[in-house]
Design a protein around this motif. Sequence first.
Motif, PDB file in Angstrom:
ATOM      1  N   TRP A 134       0.839  -1.205   0.000  1.00  0.00           N
ATOM      2  CA  TRP A 134       0.000   0.000   0.000  1.00  0.00           C
ATOM      3  C   TRP A 134       0.870   1.250   0.000  1.00  0.00           C
ATOM      4  CZ3 TRP A 134      -3.704   1.887   4.429  1.00  0.00           C
ATOM      5  CH2 TRP A 134      -4.616   2.803   3.899  1.00  0.00           C
ATOM      6  N   ALA A 135       1.929   1.253   0.820  1.00  0.00           N
ATOM      7  CA  ALA A 135       2.837   2.398   0.873  1.00  0.00           C
ATOM      8  C   ALA A 135       3.544   2.593  -0.471  1.00  0.00           C
ATOM      9  CB  ALA A 135       3.861   2.203   1.990  1.00  0.00           C
ATOM     10  N   LEU A 194      -2.794  13.660  -6.095  1.00  0.00           N
ATOM     11  CA  LEU A 194      -1.705  14.441  -5.513  1.00  0.00           C
ATOM     12  C   LEU A 194      -1.469  14.065  -4.058  1.00  0.00           C
ATOM     13  CD1 LEU A 194      -1.942  18.080  -6.948  1.00  0.00           C
ATOM     14  CD2 LEU A 194      -0.325  16.271  -7.498  1.00  0.00           C
ATOM     15  N   VAL A 195      -2.546  13.886  -3.305  1.00  0.00           N
ATOM     16  CA  VAL A 195      -2.419  13.422  -1.916  1.00  0.00           C
ATOM     17  C   VAL A 195      -2.753  11.936  -1.910  1.00  0.00           C
ATOM     18  CG1 VAL A 195      -3.226  13.645   0.462  1.00  0.00           C
ATOM     19  CG2 VAL A 195      -3.069  15.675  -0.996  1.00  0.00           C
ATOM     20  N   PRO A 196      -1.779  11.073  -1.680  1.00  0.00           N
ATOM     21  CA  PRO A 196      -2.034   9.621  -1.724  1.00  0.00           C
ATOM     22  C   PRO A 196      -2.745   9.109  -0.480  1.00  0.00           C
ATOM     23  CG  PRO A 196       0.246  10.029  -1.136  1.00  0.00           C
ATOM     24  CD  PRO A 196      -0.361  11.377  -1.432  1.00  0.00           C
ATOM     25  N   PHE A 197      -3.267   7.897  -0.584  1.00  0.00           N
ATOM     26  CA  PHE A 197      -3.843   7.141   0.531  1.00  0.00           C
ATOM     27  C   PHE A 197      -5.228   7.605   0.972  1.00  0.00           C
ATOM     28  CE2 PHE A 197       0.848   7.180   1.474  1.00  0.00           C
ATOM     29  CZ  PHE A 197       1.110   5.914   0.975  1.00  0.00           C
ATOM     30  N   VAL A 198      -5.824   8.610   0.337  1.00  0.00           N
ATOM     31  CA  VAL A 198      -7.107   9.111   0.837  1.00  0.00           C
ATOM     32  C   VAL A 198      -8.256   8.964  -0.161  1.00  0.00           C
ATOM     33  CG1 VAL A 198      -6.157  10.717   2.525  1.00  0.00           C
ATOM     34  CG2 VAL A 198      -6.439  11.463   0.166  1.00  0.00           C
ATOM     35  N   ASN A 199      -7.985   8.668  -1.409  1.00  0.00           N
ATOM     36  CA  ASN A 199      -9.033   8.487  -2.405  1.00  0.00           C
ATOM     37  C   ASN A 199      -9.014   7.068  -2.988  1.00  0.00           C
ATOM     38  OD1 ASN A 199      -8.568  11.641  -2.574  1.00  0.00           O
ATOM     39  ND2 ASN A 199     -10.568  11.230  -3.467  1.00  0.00           N
ATOM     40  N   CYS A 200      -8.648   6.125  -2.141  1.00  0.00           N
ATOM     41  CA  CYS A 200      -8.438   4.753  -2.620  1.00  0.00           C
ATOM     42  C   CYS A 200      -9.685   4.147  -3.266  1.00  0.00           C
ATOM     43  CB  CYS A 200      -7.969   3.868  -1.472  1.00  0.00           C
ATOM     44  SG  CYS A 200      -6.344   4.345  -0.820  1.00  0.00           S
ATOM     45  N   GLN A 201     -10.879   4.491  -2.756  1.00  0.00           N
ATOM     46  CA  GLN A 201     -12.086   3.857  -3.259  1.00  0.00           C
ATOM     47  C   GLN A 201     -12.459   4.304  -4.670  1.00  0.00           C
ATOM     48  OE1 GLN A 201     -13.560   1.278  -1.287  1.00  0.00           O
ATOM     49  NE2 GLN A 201     -11.513   1.720  -0.527  1.00  0.00           N
ATOM     50  N   SER A 202     -11.891   5.415  -5.133  1.00  0.00           N
ATOM     51  CA  SER A 202     -12.151   5.877  -6.496  1.00  0.00           C
ATOM     52  C   SER A 202     -10.899   5.803  -7.362  1.00  0.00           C
ATOM     53  CB  SER A 202     -12.667   7.326  -6.470  1.00  0.00           C
ATOM     54  OG  SER A 202     -11.743   8.184  -5.827  1.00  0.00           O
ATOM     55  N   ARG A 247      -7.869  -0.349  -2.575  1.00  0.00           N
ATOM     56  CA  ARG A 247      -9.194  -0.506  -3.180  1.00  0.00           C
ATOM     57  C   ARG A 247     -10.036  -1.530  -2.444  1.00  0.00           C
ATOM     58  NH1 ARG A 247     -10.714   1.311  -7.995  1.00  0.00           N
ATOM     59  NH2 ARG A 247     -11.982  -0.553  -8.281  1.00  0.00           N
ATOM     60  N   LEU A 248      -9.400  -2.354  -1.629  1.00  0.00           N
ATOM     61  CA  LEU A 248     -10.157  -3.330  -0.847  1.00  0.00           C
ATOM     62  C   LEU A 248     -10.852  -2.593   0.290  1.00  0.00           C
ATOM     63  CD1 LEU A 248      -7.488  -6.175  -0.622  1.00  0.00           C
ATOM     64  CD2 LEU A 248      -9.401  -6.001  -2.219  1.00  0.00           C
ATOM     65  N   THR A 249     -12.172  -2.547   0.236  1.00  0.00           N
ATOM     66  CA  THR A 249     -12.949  -1.737   1.185  1.00  0.00           C
ATOM     67  C   THR A 249     -12.598  -2.046   2.638  1.00  0.00           C
ATOM     68  OG1 THR A 249     -14.789  -1.612  -0.382  1.00  0.00           O
ATOM     69  CG2 THR A 249     -15.276  -1.102   1.918  1.00  0.00           C
ATOM     70  N   ALA A 250     -12.560  -3.334   2.971  1.00  0.00           N
ATOM     71  CA  ALA A 250     -12.270  -3.709   4.361  1.00  0.00           C
ATOM     72  C   ALA A 250     -10.875  -3.254   4.759  1.00  0.00           C
ATOM     73  CB  ALA A 250     -12.405  -5.220   4.534  1.00  0.00           C
ATOM     74  N   TYR A 251      -9.925  -3.399   3.864  1.00  0.00           N
ATOM     75  CA  TYR A 251      -8.535  -3.012   4.129  1.00  0.00           C
ATOM     76  C   TYR A 251      -8.431  -1.508   4.339  1.00  0.00           C
ATOM     77  CZ  TYR A 251      -3.451  -3.346   3.600  1.00  0.00           C
ATOM     78  OH  TYR A 251      -2.096  -3.305   3.809  1.00  0.00           O
ATOM     79  N   PHE A 252      -9.061  -0.756   3.452  1.00  0.00           N
ATOM     80  CA  PHE A 252      -8.977   0.702   3.482  1.00  0.00           C
ATOM     81  C   PHE A 252      -9.594   1.272   4.757  1.00  0.00           C
ATOM     82  CE2 PHE A 252     -10.927   4.853   2.469  1.00  0.00           C
ATOM     83  CZ  PHE A 252      -9.792   5.560   2.135  1.00  0.00           C
TER      84      PHE A 252
END
Length: 252
Positions: free
Chosen positions: A29-30, A40-48, A57-62
Amino acid sequence: MKPLTEKLYTIPVIRRIVQLIMVGGLGKWAFYGIFRCPFLVPFVNCQSCPVLTCWGRLTAYFYTAWLIIPISAILVGRAFCGWVCPVGFVNQVLGKAAIFKLRSRKKILRFGQLGMALLIVACAYIYFIMDNPRMMIPIRTGEVFNSIYLSFQHASPFWLARTIFIIVLIIGSLIVANAWCRFICPAGGLFEIVKKISLFGIRKTSACDNCDACLRVCEMGTRPEEMNCNNCGSCLHVCHNNAIYWGKKKHE
């Protein structure tokens, strides 16, 4: 039964084992957040995110990750940085060979934390005002590193600047120990704010005589409860006055 001092000596070993496990669990993930995330800002818009292979992108993981992180901050302060974060682990490994350790209580070093504050403001502006735009088309052809190379070729100047900035500062830990974690990381800056109300942590008592034995062994160049302390536990066995302990803050 092992004596307490012997147990304390094993804490750094246990921490390294935990960090290696976390690299296996969160490392992908990192890695994707830095090199493949199109935002531009990583790790915060994973679901899209269009990068199908990213674990975010894995909902449970995120959502599990973003639930555990703030809870851990309230419970154990900045321990996530010292025990869990894969980027923190890389910084600490590079920091072993750093030219400048900067283990000092000089007040001028406090100005270094302005980097954290500035990056928090920048990330907040990009996320809330600019709606965290996608600035790179993640190209997937063949093996991972070739895909990354092609993605870099077709990325916008803003995304390239962001990514190169992060990479340079992480590698910069070979010059100044843990430079990214100590002076730049916006997540670390947020942890610094929350840890002021954390329930547990590495503490020091009024028996502290400022000998700085803890400072000399600290990877982050600090002392218990002070700026950048990430509750790593490396200093628990070094105090000749037994003024360092793990637990809640004592009212003396």
